[in-house]
Enzyme design. Structure first.
Site, PDB file in Angstrom:
ATOM      1  N   LYS A  43       0.830  -1.218   0.000  1.00 19.65           N
ATOM      2  CA  LYS A  43       0.000   0.000   0.000  1.00 19.65           C
ATOM      3  C   LYS A  43       0.863   1.266   0.000  1.00 19.65           C
ATOM      4  O   LYS A  43       0.653   2.157  -0.798  1.00 19.65           O
ATOM      5  CB  LYS A  43      -0.891   0.066   1.249  1.00 19.65           C
ATOM      6  CG  LYS A  43      -1.913  -1.026   1.361  1.00 19.65           C
ATOM      7  CD  LYS A  43      -2.801  -0.797   2.566  1.00 19.65           C
ATOM      8  CE  LYS A  43      -2.077  -0.788   3.896  1.00 19.65           C
ATOM      9  NZ  LYS A  43      -1.447  -2.057   4.279  1.00 19.65           N
TER      10      LYS A  43
ATOM     11  N   ARG B 110      -9.366   1.394   9.106  1.00 25.45           N
ATOM     12  CA  ARG B 110      -8.848   0.048   9.305  1.00 25.45           C
ATOM     13  C   ARG B 110      -9.810  -0.817  10.121  1.00 25.45           C
ATOM     14  O   ARG B 110      -9.541  -1.981  10.342  1.00 25.45           O
ATOM     15  CB  ARG B 110      -7.539   0.176  10.085  1.00 25.45           C
ATOM     16  CG  ARG B 110      -6.385  -0.645   9.571  1.00 25.45           C
ATOM     17  CD  ARG B 110      -5.235  -0.298  10.496  1.00 25.45           C
ATOM     18  NE  ARG B 110      -4.026  -0.977  10.220  1.00 25.45           N
ATOM     19  CZ  ARG B 110      -3.012  -0.481   9.527  1.00 25.45           C
ATOM     20  NH1 ARG B 110      -3.120   0.694   8.952  1.00 25.45           N
ATOM     21  NH2 ARG B 110      -1.900  -1.164   9.394  1.00 25.45           N
TER      22      ARG B 110
ATOM     23  N   ARG C 111      11.843  -5.688   5.050  1.00 22.83           N
ATOM     24  CA  ARG C 111      11.754  -4.239   4.814  1.00 22.83           C
ATOM     25  C   ARG C 111      12.752  -3.477   5.673  1.00 22.83           C
ATOM     26  O   ARG C 111      12.935  -3.763   6.843  1.00 22.83           O
ATOM     27  CB  ARG C 111      10.342  -3.767   5.145  1.00 22.83           C
ATOM     28  CG  ARG C 111      10.188  -2.259   5.112  1.00 22.83           C
ATOM     29  CD  ARG C 111       8.761  -1.844   4.984  1.00 22.83           C
ATOM     30  NE  ARG C 111       7.963  -2.220   6.120  1.00 22.83           N
ATOM     31  CZ  ARG C 111       6.629  -2.047   6.157  1.00 22.83           C
ATOM     32  NH1 ARG C 111       6.002  -1.537   5.127  1.00 22.83           N
ATOM     33  NH2 ARG C 111       5.956  -2.402   7.222  1.00 22.83           N
TER      34      ARG C 111
ATOM     35  N   ARG D 251      11.924  -1.533  11.115  1.00 22.51           N
ATOM     36  CA  ARG D 251      10.848  -1.062  11.980  1.00 22.51           C
ATOM     37  C   ARG D 251      10.619  -2.071  13.090  1.00 22.51           C
ATOM     38  O   ARG D 251      10.667  -3.275  12.839  1.00 22.51           O
ATOM     39  CB  ARG D 251       9.569  -0.945  11.147  1.00 22.51           C
ATOM     40  CG  ARG D 251       9.157   0.466  10.837  1.00 22.51           C
ATOM     41  CD  ARG D 251       8.063   0.506   9.824  1.00 22.51           C
ATOM     42  NE  ARG D 251       6.820  -0.111  10.276  1.00 22.51           N
ATOM     43  CZ  ARG D 251       5.690  -0.098   9.580  1.00 22.51           C
ATOM     44  NH1 ARG D 251       5.652   0.507   8.413  1.00 22.51           N
ATOM     45  NH2 ARG D 251       4.604  -0.684  10.033  1.00 22.51           N
TER      46      ARG D 251
ATOM     47  N   ARG E 230       0.135  -8.815  13.090  1.00 23.48           N
ATOM     48  CA  ARG E 230      -0.504  -7.762  12.285  1.00 23.48           C
ATOM     49  C   ARG E 230      -1.377  -8.374  11.191  1.00 23.48           C
ATOM     50  O   ARG E 230      -2.450  -7.861  10.878  1.00 23.48           O
ATOM     51  CB  ARG E 230       0.557  -6.843  11.686  1.00 23.48           C
ATOM     52  CG  ARG E 230       1.099  -5.864  12.731  1.00 23.48           C
ATOM     53  CD  ARG E 230       2.459  -5.314  12.362  1.00 23.48           C
ATOM     54  NE  ARG E 230       2.464  -4.572  11.130  1.00 23.48           N
ATOM     55  CZ  ARG E 230       3.551  -4.463  10.346  1.00 23.48           C
ATOM     56  NH1 ARG E 230       4.677  -5.061  10.666  1.00 23.48           N
ATOM     57  NH2 ARG E 230       3.490  -3.753   9.255  1.00 23.48           N
TER      58      ARG E 230
END
Ligand code: ADP
Length: 217
Positions: free
Chosen positions: A13, A89, A129, A162, A173
């Site tokens: 996204k 969300r 990531r 992160r 998540r």
């Protein structure tokens, strides 16, 4: 133009929102980025959000709702439109968003779902990531490795992971997404706003598909 991007963590996204927003001069509003900035600035909201974010849970609706509502009311966002990434969300947030738009006399143009059920790939994207500590550019150790290990391709800054991109938190998540965010697919389908795209497609292909669907060139 107001577009919502929906999709599991790791579906891309943020990457696509940024690309599309840059190309069409629309603002990219990421609720995750807003919350991370609040944390970095040590605000009360940031402090309250911290524990939820680190655990891979959602920040309570009233906290996120208030901060996003404030941004949506900003002149520049009203004028230029925005791509919303990460908000709404939950169904509560979706209803709040609908009310805010109605009160402002604005409409939601489209909801783009970046659909995928390839959990292994999502986990690889999340755990691989890395974000530059200096310019915030994002790369991926598996899919877009940096030329020099540990260093950002754009500015040479240090690459960081992160806190919520570790495997157990990433899995949590994904579970939270299935439980609390996936119901929004039906919510927006019923309103005739949903556009379903395959998240496994290559970036540029996806970008032209989005442009076509939105009537942009
Ligand atoms: P991702 O989509 O990859 O999970 P984000 O950067 O959008 O990452 O969000 C990171 C975290 O910020 C979420 O796990 C959650 O704790 C919090 N967050 C972001 N947006 C919302 C939201 N709309 N409602 C509740 N929590 C949110």
């Amino acid at each position: 133009m107001r577009i919502v991007l929906l999709g599991a963590p790791g579906a891309g996204k943020g990457t696509h929102c940024k690309r599309i927003a840059d190309r069409y001069g629309v603002l990219h509003l990421s609720s995750g980025d807003i919350l991370r900035r609040e944390r970095a600035a040590g605000t009360e909201l940031g402090r309250k959000a911290q524990g939820y974010m680190d655990a891979g849970a959602l920040v309570p609706d009233e906290l996120v709702g208030a901060v996003v509502a404030a941004r949506l009311a900003e002149d520049e966002i009203r004028r230029r439109g925005c791509f919303l990434d990460g908000f709404p969300r939950t169904l509560v947030q979706a209803r709040l968003f609908e009310r805010l738009l109605a009160e402002a006399g604005l409409a939601l143009d489209r909801v783009i779902l970046m659909a995928t059920d390839d959990v292994d790939r999502l986990i690889k994207r999340l755990t691989g990531r890395r974000v530059c500590g200096q310019c915030r550019a994002v790369c991926n150790l598996v899919y877009s490795p940096p030329r020099q290990p540990g260093r950002c391709d754009h500015c040479g800054g240090p690459l960081e992971q992160r806190g919520d991109d570790t495997e157990p938190t990433a899995r949590e998540r994904l579970r939270v997404y299935a439980e609390q965010t996936e119901p929004l697919v039906r919510f927006y389908e019923e309103r005739g706003l949903l556009l379903r795209l395959d998240a496994a497609r290559e970036g540029l292909e996806l970008l032209s598909e989005v442009s076509l669907a939105l009537g942009l060139s």
